[in-house]
Design a protein around this motif. Sequence first.
Motif, mmCIF file in Angstrom:
data_model
loop_
_atom_site.group_PDB
_atom_site.id
_atom_site.type_symbol
_atom_site.label_atom_id
_atom_site.label_comp_id
_atom_site.label_asym_id
_atom_site.label_seq_id
_atom_site.Cartn_x
_atom_site.Cartn_y
_atom_site.Cartn_z
ATOM 1 N N ASP A 84 0.862 -1.184 0.000
ATOM 2 C CA ASP A 84 0.000 0.000 0.000
ATOM 3 C C ASP A 84 0.895 1.230 0.000
ATOM 4 O O ASP A 84 1.855 1.289 0.768
ATOM 5 C CB ASP A 84 -0.910 -0.011 1.227
ATOM 6 C CG ASP A 84 -2.069 0.953 1.110
ATOM 7 O OD1 ASP A 84 -1.865 2.107 0.656
ATOM 8 O OD2 ASP A 84 -3.185 0.568 1.478
ATOM 9 N N ASP A 85 0.578 2.192 -0.837
ATOM 10 C CA ASP A 85 1.410 3.390 -0.912
ATOM 11 C C ASP A 85 1.030 4.434 0.139
ATOM 12 O O ASP A 85 1.714 5.442 0.276
ATOM 13 C CB ASP A 85 1.374 4.001 -2.314
ATOM 14 C CG ASP A 85 -0.011 4.446 -2.739
ATOM 15 O OD1 ASP A 85 -1.006 3.806 -2.326
ATOM 16 O OD2 ASP A 85 -0.113 5.421 -3.504
ATOM 17 N N TYR A 103 -12.443 2.378 -2.360
ATOM 18 C CA TYR A 103 -13.510 2.406 -3.363
ATOM 19 C C TYR A 103 -14.176 1.039 -3.387
ATOM 20 O O TYR A 103 -13.667 0.106 -3.998
ATOM 21 C CB TYR A 103 -12.934 2.734 -4.737
ATOM 22 C CG TYR A 103 -12.173 4.028 -4.746
ATOM 23 C CD1 TYR A 103 -12.823 5.248 -4.838
ATOM 24 C CD2 TYR A 103 -10.780 4.029 -4.618
ATOM 25 C CE1 TYR A 103 -12.123 6.434 -4.824
ATOM 26 C CE2 TYR A 103 -10.064 5.212 -4.604
ATOM 27 C CZ TYR A 103 -10.744 6.407 -4.707
ATOM 28 O OH TYR A 103 -10.042 7.572 -4.679
ATOM 29 N N THR A 136 -9.280 -1.512 -0.770
ATOM 30 C CA THR A 136 -9.448 -0.213 -1.408
ATOM 31 C C THR A 136 -10.528 0.567 -0.687
ATOM 32 O O THR A 136 -11.427 -0.021 -0.080
ATOM 33 C CB THR A 136 -9.794 -0.336 -2.905
ATOM 34 O OG1 THR A 136 -9.843 0.973 -3.488
ATOM 35 C CG2 THR A 136 -11.110 -1.047 -3.130
ATOM 36 N N SER A 194 -1.308 -1.280 -11.482
ATOM 37 C CA SER A 194 -2.630 -1.575 -10.937
ATOM 38 C C SER A 194 -2.527 -2.801 -10.037
ATOM 39 O O SER A 194 -1.799 -3.756 -10.336
ATOM 40 C CB SER A 194 -3.601 -1.858 -12.094
ATOM 41 O OG SER A 194 -4.648 -2.697 -11.681
ATOM 42 N N THR A 241 5.313 0.026 -3.367
ATOM 43 C CA THR A 241 5.125 -0.032 -4.821
ATOM 44 C C THR A 241 5.004 -1.497 -5.244
ATOM 45 O O THR A 241 5.424 -2.401 -4.517
ATOM 46 C CB THR A 241 6.319 0.585 -5.584
ATOM 47 O OG1 THR A 241 7.481 -0.226 -5.349
ATOM 48 C CG2 THR A 241 6.581 2.021 -5.175
ATOM 49 N N ASP A 284 -3.344 -3.081 -2.008
ATOM 50 C CA ASP A 284 -4.171 -1.941 -2.408
ATOM 51 C C ASP A 284 -4.361 -1.990 -3.922
ATOM 52 O O ASP A 284 -3.453 -2.398 -4.657
ATOM 53 C CB ASP A 284 -3.499 -0.635 -2.001
ATOM 54 C CG ASP A 284 -4.384 0.580 -2.225
ATOM 55 O OD1 ASP A 284 -5.615 0.443 -2.184
ATOM 56 O OD2 ASP A 284 -3.830 1.673 -2.443
ATOM 57 N N VAL A 285 -5.521 -1.571 -4.389
ATOM 58 C CA VAL A 285 -5.814 -1.597 -5.828
ATOM 59 C C VAL A 285 -5.008 -0.531 -6.561
ATOM 60 O O VAL A 285 -4.522 -0.768 -7.674
ATOM 61 C CB VAL A 285 -7.326 -1.388 -6.077
ATOM 62 C CG1 VAL A 285 -7.614 -1.217 -7.556
ATOM 63 C CG2 VAL A 285 -8.117 -2.557 -5.519
ATOM 64 N N PHE A 286 -4.848 0.617 -5.939
ATOM 65 C CA PHE A 286 -4.187 1.742 -6.605
ATOM 66 C C PHE A 286 -2.778 1.937 -6.062
ATOM 67 O O PHE A 286 -2.583 2.426 -4.961
ATOM 68 C CB PHE A 286 -5.007 3.026 -6.432
ATOM 69 C CG PHE A 286 -6.369 2.931 -7.043
ATOM 70 C CD1 PHE A 286 -6.528 2.953 -8.415
ATOM 71 C CD2 PHE A 286 -7.495 2.804 -6.247
ATOM 72 C CE1 PHE A 286 -7.784 2.847 -8.984
ATOM 73 C CE2 PHE A 286 -8.753 2.706 -6.797
ATOM 74 C CZ PHE A 286 -8.908 2.727 -8.180
#
Length: 146
Positions: free
Chosen positions: A32-33, A106, A104, A83, A57, A76-78
């Motif tokens: 997760d960023d 979202y 996420t 992706s 990353t 994490d998705v983003f």
Amino acid sequence: MSSVIGLFLLTICVFIYIFNIMDKKLNVLVVDDQVVFSDTLKESLQSLGYNVEQAFTGETALDIIHERKINLIFLDVFLPDISGFDLIKKIQSEIPEVEIIIMTAYSQSDFVKRSVEHGSYFLPKPFRIEDLTAVLNKIESKAFPL
């Protein structure tokens, strides 16, 4: 006398079995960023006894899974470089047995559907500790069946 010795040996075997089950904890990678979220999740998992690595990353995540045995990935998705769903494909092609939990903020049905299609679990962010432990219990029961 021999029944006492037999009972003693049986007790030792049960103790060793229980100790081995309790000692088995998954090696977890948090990808997760968002540093604060990642740090919080890492600390929570460590307090539950898990061995936890972090990556901010996709590239770092791939480096870690090549260096260490990872059983479970919180993803994490983003991410800034790839992706999450593309990263899942790469990871699953190299380590098909790894369990992945998609995270996420979202929580659209598309993300849930895509998570399930990739054979992953889904946790909407932020999630409650009860939701986290429920998913961990499911995964551990698959990893360490009695």
